[in-house]
Design an enzyme around this catalytic site. Sequence first.
Site, mmCIF file in Angstrom:
data_model
loop_
_atom_site.group_PDB
_atom_site.id
_atom_site.type_symbol
_atom_site.label_atom_id
_atom_site.label_comp_id
_atom_site.label_asym_id
_atom_site.label_seq_id
_atom_site.Cartn_x
_atom_site.Cartn_y
_atom_site.Cartn_z
ATOM 1 N N ASP A 9 0.973 -1.088 -0.160
ATOM 2 C CA ASP A 9 -0.012 -0.099 0.032
ATOM 3 C C ASP A 9 0.751 1.075 0.125
ATOM 4 O O ASP A 9 1.550 1.478 0.987
ATOM 5 C CB ASP A 9 -0.883 0.005 1.194
ATOM 6 N N GLU A 104 -2.379 -0.036 -4.430
ATOM 7 C CA GLU A 104 -2.526 -1.087 -3.363
ATOM 8 C C GLU A 104 -2.667 -2.295 -4.237
ATOM 9 O O GLU A 104 -3.519 -2.522 -5.265
ATOM 10 C CB GLU A 104 -3.844 -0.744 -2.749
#
Length: 348
Positions: A9, A104
């Site tokens: 992320d 992500e």
Amino acid sequence: MDKIILHVDMDAFFAAVEQRDNPKLRGEPVIVGGISERGVVSTCSYEARKYGIHSAMPIFIAQKLCPNGIYVLTRYSRYKEISLKIFEILREVTPLVEPLSIDEAYLDLSQSNFKDGMEAALFIKKRVYRELGLTISVGISYNKFLAKLGSDWNKPNGIMVINEDMIPDILLPLSISKIYGLGAKSVKKLNNMGIFYIRDLYELPKNFYFEYLGKWGMEIYDRIRGIDKREVIIEKDRKSYGKERTLKVDTEDKEELLICLKDFCIQISNDLIMRSLEGRTITVKYKSSVFESHTRSKTLNYYTNKVEEFYKVCEEIIEGEDFTTGIRLIGLTISSFKENTIEQLTLF
């Protein structure tokens, strides 16, 4: 761990890209998003988060909380450009990459040359920082739920391993809002019953989960016990990619509508290129000031993911429309896909 799953992320991605491209913004409270009264925050830097600003917050509220913040318009095409480079690095680690968003993804190392999760995570973090000047947080575990939990554990620029022998102790003190699959309404419902932490939920019998959380109750029961059977999926069978925007002021100006559509063409083209897809049905949607919705479609006799091809059709559709009232919403969808594979050609 039998299976090694990574969740990666990017840290405050849009804001981080703005700070990367403009060194004067580094260390400043940067808020990325629309700057009109209808605008919302897309992402903000960690410096801005100290003021209570978060994604999806209306811009006018953010301006009250942080009047000295630096408000920057979203540059989606630039973020996508950087995102494509990040995903190239991820696919060097393993072919099993499941994109969740522009910044992500999940990675499954079962088909990777990296057999150690920490080694793979450090490789990704080093490459992303060295080549792009950005930081990324990584969670490492044996399933998706725990890997995602790990990536958020010590952001920014964090790394966290969650092993089987850490379960359930590491989960018990956490807020129930950390449980993937438990929405805001369910969290509020449980809070009203005096259930605030995973520890409170863990002690309840199985039938409670089904009765109060419905068909997903048993998945929640499993997750807080470290069980998550979801696989990393390379690409979901998505039928279409689309973007739409509610305009600041209703308009009949076709040039203004085409500017929006050009932006959508760029964003969707980048999405398709990243996923090696091509489409051939282009659909323009618009909603009038009296809330009447209209769609106009054209299907090409060939597949493409090129911006100029999509935009050419948008121009044809918009130029052919006769707007009798202002337009308040404009959107674009691309569908009818095929995978973009390279064909082996014969000499002749």
